[in-house]
Motif scaffolding. Structure first.
Motif, PDB file in Angstrom:
ATOM      1  N   GLY A   1      42.218  30.941  55.525  1.00  0.00           N
ATOM      2  CA  GLY A   1      43.300  30.777  54.557  1.00  0.00           C
ATOM      3  C   GLY A   1      43.857  32.107  54.112  1.00  0.00           C
ATOM      4  N   VAL A   2      45.077  32.050  53.584  1.00  0.00           N
ATOM      5  CA  VAL A   2      45.742  33.215  52.994  1.00  0.00           C
ATOM      6  C   VAL A   2      46.226  32.812  51.609  1.00  0.00           C
ATOM      7  N   MET A   3      45.781  33.540  50.585  1.00  0.00           N
ATOM      8  CA  MET A   3      46.098  33.207  49.199  1.00  0.00           C
ATOM      9  C   MET A   3      47.515  33.632  48.823  1.00  0.00           C
ATOM     10  N   ARG A   4      48.146  32.763  48.042  1.00  0.00           N
ATOM     11  CA  ARG A   4      49.394  33.167  47.409  1.00  0.00           C
ATOM     12  C   ARG A   4      49.072  34.103  46.243  1.00  0.00           C
ATOM     13  N   PRO A   5      49.919  35.083  45.949  1.00  0.00           N
ATOM     14  CA  PRO A   5      49.669  35.950  44.790  1.00  0.00           C
ATOM     15  C   PRO A   5      49.794  35.175  43.490  1.00  0.00           C
ATOM     16  N   VAL A   6      48.980  35.527  42.520  1.00  0.00           N
ATOM     17  CA  VAL A   6      49.010  34.893  41.204  1.00  0.00           C
ATOM     18  C   VAL A   6      49.920  35.700  40.298  1.00  0.00           C
ATOM     19  N   ARG A   7      50.777  35.019  39.572  1.00  0.00           N
ATOM     20  CA  ARG A   7      51.761  35.683  38.732  1.00  0.00           C
ATOM     21  C   ARG A   7      51.090  36.449  37.588  1.00  0.00           C
ATOM     22  N   GLY A   8      51.557  37.684  37.362  1.00  0.00           N
ATOM     23  CA  GLY A   8      51.121  38.468  36.228  1.00  0.00           C
ATOM     24  C   GLY A   8      49.767  39.120  36.426  1.00  0.00           C
ATOM     25  N   PRO A   9      49.357  39.966  35.471  1.00  0.00           N
ATOM     26  CA  PRO A   9      48.043  40.621  35.556  1.00  0.00           C
ATOM     27  C   PRO A   9      46.924  39.623  35.297  1.00  0.00           C
ATOM     28  N   ASN A  10      45.857  39.701  36.084  1.00  0.00           N
ATOM     29  CA  ASN A  10      44.738  38.778  35.914  1.00  0.00           C
ATOM     30  C   ASN A  10      43.516  39.330  36.635  1.00  0.00           C
ATOM     31  N   LEU A  11      42.385  38.689  36.437  1.00  0.00           N
ATOM     32  CA  LEU A  11      41.137  39.186  37.015  1.00  0.00           C
ATOM     33  C   LEU A  11      41.107  39.071  38.531  1.00  0.00           C
ATOM     34  N   LEU A  12      42.023  38.299  39.111  1.00  0.00           N
ATOM     35  CA  LEU A  12      42.079  38.149  40.564  1.00  0.00           C
ATOM     36  C   LEU A  12      43.153  39.022  41.205  1.00  0.00           C
ATOM     37  N   ALA A  13      43.818  39.864  40.413  1.00  0.00           N
ATOM     38  CA  ALA A  13      44.953  40.621  40.927  1.00  0.00           C
ATOM     39  C   ALA A  13      44.567  41.532  42.091  1.00  0.00           C
TER      40      ALA A  13
END
Length: 823
Positions: free
Chosen positions: A182-194
C-alpha cells in the motif's frame, strides 16, 4: 464621500510624505509580522487536528511515582496492558501498538534511511488514513507487508506505482524481506504521522521475546486507543486505578507484575491525542512536545507588533493634526458638520490601513518562509485563513488607529483656530497621550529585548554548560544491537586500532539515551532505611578514560579486582550476589550523606543483591537541561563474564579533525557490522534536539524585538518632529536670551527621552517576572543577571537618541530671528 477620502489621503501624502510613509510602513510591518506569527501559532495549535475523528483518539501513558525520585510520565506504555484494556473497557472501538523504528535500504554499500512504525493491522482504522494505492484493511494483514508514504515511494522507487515491489529492509542490523502492499495518502496538517515513511507489521519474534510485550512497567512504544465516543475518556479514567490494581499486582518475585500494590507507584493515564503537542513538553519518550507558554508568547509578540503599529499611527496622526487645523476650520466655516468630518477622517484612516494591509500581506509572503526556516516548522501561507484574519485586522486597526485623531480633528473650533497665531497643539491632555503612547511602545520593545537576551543566553548556556564529562575529543556511536560477546570484543579491538584513537569504552547509556532502566535500592542508614529509585548503567573498560567523569570520592573500577565485576543477567533477575558499584553525587544526596566521601564503603540492597559503593562521581548529564539529573548507579563489566545488552561505543581521539575521525570510525564499524549503519557523532549533535527548539523560537523573539524597536522609534520620531515644530518659537526666545545650541540640544533630548526612561521603569519588572518564570522550567539554567536589563535599557536609550538627534540639532541650530519671524 469616497472620492473626498481618497483625495484627502493623496493630498496628505503630497504635503507630508515622511509622515504618511512612516504611517504606512509601521502599519504594514505590524500587520505583516502579526499575520506571519499568527500562521505559526495556528500551525502549533492545529497539531493532530487533521487526523479523522481525533476527538476519539487517546494515548495511554505510564506515570511513575516511586520513592526518592521526581514523578515521571512516559509517552510509551507496556504493550502487555492492551488485551486487558480491550477486555475491561467496552468503550474502546479500536486499539493499536506503535513501535517507532528506523528502516534502511542498502544500495551499493550505502544506506537510505526511512522513519516509521512497526504496528498492528488496525493502524489505518484507528487513524482513519486512506491509501492512494492498495486496500487499507489488507495492507498489513500479511507478516511481510509494507506500506509506504507517497514521499517514501518516490524516494525509494521514483514512482507511486509500487504495489508488489519487493524490498529488503535493514532494521538495526536485522534484515527482512517485504512486499509493498500500500501507499498512504498524506494526512492534512501537522501530526504525529507527518514524518512516517514506512509501516510494517510487528514481527512475531519481538512479541515473543521483548519484555515490553510481556511485563507490566516495561515499555518500548505507544498504545493508541480509538474510543466509541469522545466523552468515554472520562468514564475510562474513573476506572483506570482499579484496572491497574486488578491486573498489574502480584507477589514480590512475580516478574510480570509490578508488585503487591502497584497503584502506589504506577498509573496509566489517558491523554487525548489532540492535546499531546503541548502536553508532551514534560513527558519522557515524546518527540513533539512544545511549551504552550512559548507559543502563546510568540502570538503575543505578533499582537503587540500590531498594537505598536496602531499606537504609532495615532501618534503620527496626532502629530500632524495641528497641520490640518486650518483646513478643518475653513471646511466647518463653509458648512461641514463635525459628524461629516469625523466620518471623513475615519475613512482616511481605514483607507490607509487597507493599503498597509495589502503591503502587510506581501510582507507576510516574504516573512512566513523565513519564519518557517527559523523554527524548522512546515508553516505555509494559508490564504483562506490569512484573508479572513486580514479583513478583521484592517477594520479593527483602522478603527483603533483612526478614532482618536478623527475625534481631535473634527472637534476643532473654527473661530479659535482662525484667530490664533499658532496652530493648536491639543493641550496637555494630547501631550500626555502622545508621551504615554511612546512610553508604552518602548516599554513593550524593551521588555521583548530583555526576554530575547535572556533566551539567547540560556540557549547558548545549554549547549556549552558543563555536563559532567569532557565533550571535546569525544565521539559516540549508535547502539550495537544484540549481546554477542565475540562481536563486541572484535568491535572494541577494531576501534582501538584506528589511528588517532586514545580510548574506547562501552556503556549502556549515552547522551540523549534511547531508553532508561531504573532499579529501587535500599540503604539501611542510621536514621532508618532509605529507599530510592536509581538509574542503572553498565560500563566497561575504557569508559572512564573516554568520558572522563570527575571522581569526587573513592576510586573507579579496576579490572584486576574481581569484586568490581558486575552482576550477570541471572544475578539481576534473581536479585542475588555482592558487587562493587560507583554512584553519582545526586545519589549520595538522596541517600542522606552530607559529603560524597561518607558514601564510600556503604552497602545498598535490592532484594538479595548487595551493591557496595567504592566511588562517587559528579553528576553526568545525558538528559535534557530541563530535566533534573537523577540518582545513578554504575556497574562494571569487562566482557569476561557477561556481554553487554545493546551497548553504545564511545571513543576519545586526538591529533585529527572530528570529521576525519568520524569517517575512520565509521569505516571500522562497517568492517565489523556491515549490516548496521554507522554514525559516530559528538555529544552536542546527539543532544541537539534538547536545544534547537528553544534556539529556533528564540530567533522569533529576536525578530519581534527588532520590529517592536523599529516601530517604537517611528513613534518617537513623530513625537520629536511634532515637538520640534511646536517649539520653534520657544527655542528662538531662549537663544535670544543667551542659551547656547548645546544647552538647547540637551533640553530637547531630555524632553524627548523622558518617555523612554518611563518605559524602562515599566518594562524591567515585567520582563523580570516573565523570564524568572520561564527559567524555572530548566534544571540547568543561567542566573537572571542585571546585565540583561542594563544592556536593553542602554541600547534603547542609544537608539532613541539617534532617532531624535537629527530633529534636535536642526531645531537647536535654527537662527533666532528666523524662528521668531516664522511664528
Amino acid at each position: 464621500m469616497l472620492m473626498t477620502i481618497v483625495r484627502g489621503v493623496l493630498r496628505q501624502a503630497r504635503r507630508h510624505p515622511v509622515y504618511v510613509g512612516l504611517d504606512l510602513l509601521g502599519l504594514a510591518l505590524g500587520i505583516g509580522v502579526f499575520l506571519s506569527l499568527a500562521l505559526l501559532v495556528r500551525y502549533e495549535y492545529s497539531f493532530n487536528a487533521g487526523l479523522p475523528g481525533v476527538g476519539r483518539l487517546v494515548r495511554v501513558d505510564e506515570h511513575w511515582t516511586p520513592a526518592g525520585v521526581v514523578p515521571l510520565e512516559e509517552a510509551d506504555a507496556t504493550f502487555h496492558a492492551l488485551p486487558f484494556l480491550r477486555q475491561d473497557f467496552p468503550e474502546i472501538e479500536e486499539a493499536l501498538r506503535l513501535l517507532g523504528t528506523t528502516f534502511r535500504i542498502e544500495r551499493d554499500g550505502k544506506f537510505t534511511r526511512f522513519d516509521g512504525y512497526a504496528t498492528d493491522t488496525s493502524f489505518f482504522r484507528v487513524f482513519g488514513i486512506g491509501l492512494s494505492r492498495g486496500v487499507a484493511d489488507d495492507a498489513l494483514s500479511r507478516p511481510d507487508g509494507l506500506v509506504l508514504s507517497e514521499k517514501a515511494a518516490m524516494k525509494a522507487f521514483g514512482t507511486l506505482d509500487v504495489l508488489g515491489r519487493r524490498v529488503e529492509l535493514n532494521r538495526s542490523g536485522e534484515r527482512s524481506a517485504h512486499v509493498v502492499t500500500g501507499v498512504m495518502r498524506p494526512v492534512r496538517g501537522p501530526n504525529l504521522l507527518a514524518n512516517t515513511e514506512m509501516v510494517v507489521p510487528i514481527p512475531g519474534e519481538e512479541e515473543r521475546t521483548r519484555s515490553c510485550f510481556q511485563y507490566w512497567g516495561s515499555s518500548c512504544g505507544e498504545v493508541i486507543l480509538r474510543l466509541k465516543k469522545p466523552e468515554d475518556i472520562d468514564a475510562m479514567r474513573a476506572r483506570m486505578r482499579d484496572f491497574v490494581i486488578r491486573h498489574a499486582s502480584g507477589a514480590e518475585n512475580d516478574h510480570v507484575a509490578i508488585g503487591p500494590h502497584p497503584e502506589k507507584m504506577y498509573q496509566l493515564l489517558l491523554v487525548p491525542l489532540r492535546q499531546t503537542h503541548f502536553y508532551d513538553v514534560n513527558v519522557e519518550d515524546s518527540d513533539d512536545g512544545v511549551d504552550r507558554n512559548v507559543v502563546n508568547a510568540i502570538g503575543l509578540i505578533g499582537f503587540l507588533a500590531l498594537v505598536l503599529a496602531c499606537a504609532n499611527t495615532v501618534n503620527l496622526a496626532t502629530a500632524r493634526a495641528g497641520l490640518r487645523a486650518r483646513e478643518v476650520a475653513v471646511r466647518k466655516t463653509l458648512g461641514a458638520t463635525r459628524r461629516l468630518l469625523f466620518v471623513q477622517f475615519m475613512g482616511e484612516a481605514l483607507f490607509v490601513t487597507t493599503i498597509a494591509g495589502v503591503v502587510g500581506l506581501v510582507l507576510c509572503e516574504i516573512l512566513t518562509p523565513e519564519i518557517a526556516s527559523l523554527t524548522g516548522e512546515a508553516v505555509t501561507v494559508s490564504y483562506g485563513f490569512v484573508l479572513a484574519v486580514l479583513l478583521v485586522v484592517i477594520v479593527l486597526s483602522g478603527l483603533a488607529s483612526g478614532f482618536h485623531p478623527a475625534a481631535v480633528l473634527s472637534g476643532y473650533r473654527p473661530a479659535a483656530v482662525l484667530a490664533a497665531a499658532r496652530m493648536p497643539s491639543g493641550g496637555r491632555g494630547a501631550a500626555r497621550l502622545r508621551n504615554s503612547l511612546v512610553a508604552g511602545q518602548f516599554a513593550i520593545a524593551i521588555a521583548i529585548i530583555i526576554c530575547t537576551l535572556v533566551i539567547d543566553r540560556q540557549t547558548a548556556f545549554m549547549r556549552n554548560a558543563d555536563r559532567g564529562y569532557e565533550k571535546s575529543g569525544l565521539l559516540i556511536g549508535q547502539q550495537m544491537r544484540g549481546s554477542d560477546p565475540v562481536l563486541q570484543r572484535r568491535l572494541l579491538d577494531t576501534l582501538r586500532s584506528v589511528p588517532g584513537v586514545v580510548a574506547v569504552g562501552f556503556g549502556e547509556l549515552e547522551p540523549a539515551p534511547h531508553s532508561l532502566s531504573h532499579t529501587i535500592y535500599q540503604y539501611a542508614g542510621p536514621n532508618g532505611p532509605v529507599e530510592i529509585q536509581m538509574l542503572f548503567d553498565r560500563v566497561g573498560s575504557g569508559y572512564f578514560e573516554v568520558y572522563r567523569p570527575r571522581l569526587l570520592a573513592g576510586r573507579w573500577f579496576d579490572p584486576m579486582r574481581g569484586q568490581d565485576e558486575g552482576p550477570d543477567a541471572g544475578n539481576l533477575q534473581d536479585g542475588t550476589g555482592s558487587f562493587n558499584v560507583v554512584v553519582n553525587a545526586k545519589a549520595t544526596v538522596k541517600l542522606g550523606f552530607s559529603t560524597p566521601g561518607q558514601a564510600v564503603g556503604q552497602v545498598l540492597t535490592a532484594g538479595g543483591l548487595k551493591a557496595r559503593i567504592i566511588g562517587v562521581i559528579d553528576d553526568v548529564r545525558f538528559v535534557s537541561p530541563r530535566d533534573p539529573v537523577g540518582p545513578e548507579i554504575l556497574f562494571f563489566d569487562t566482557l569476561s563474564r557477561v556481554p553487554f545488552v545493546n551497548p553504545i561505543p564511545a571513543v576519545r581521539f586526538q591529533g585529527v579533525t572530528r570529521a576525519v575521525m568520524a569517517e575512520r570510525l565509521n569505516r571500522a564499524w562497517t568492517s565489523v557490522t556491515p549490516d548496521l549503519a554507522s554514525n559516530f557523532q559528538p555529544a552536542d549533535e546527539r543532544m541537539a534536539a534538547f536545544f534547537t527548539g528553544d534556539e529556533r523560537r528564540g530567533h522569533i523573539f529576536t525578530v519581534g524585538a527588532v520590529v517592536a524597536l523599529l516601530i517604537a522609534c517611528m513613534g518617537l520620531y513623530s513625537l520629536a518632529a511634532f515637538s520640534a515644530i511646536r517649539r520653534v518659537h520657544e527655542i528662538g526666545i531662549r537663544k535670544t536670551l543667551g542659551a547656547s545650541g548645546g544647552q538647547i540640544a540637551i533640553l530637547l533630548l531630555r524632553d524627548f527621552l523622558r518617555p523612554v526612561a518611563l518605559a524602562c521603569v515599566l518594562a524591567c519588572p515585567v520582563a523580570w517576572v516573565l523570564m524568572r518564570s520561564w527559567l524555572s522550567g530548566f534544571d540547568q539554567r543561567v542566573s537572571l543577571s542585571p546585565l540583561h536589563f542594563l544592556i536593553a535599557t542602554a541600547g534603547a536609550f542609544l537608539i532613541a537618541t539617534l532617532t531624535v538627534l537629527g530633529q534636535t540639532f536642526r531645531v537647536a541650530r535654527a537662527e533666532p530671528a528666523r524662528a521668531l519671524r516664522a511664528q
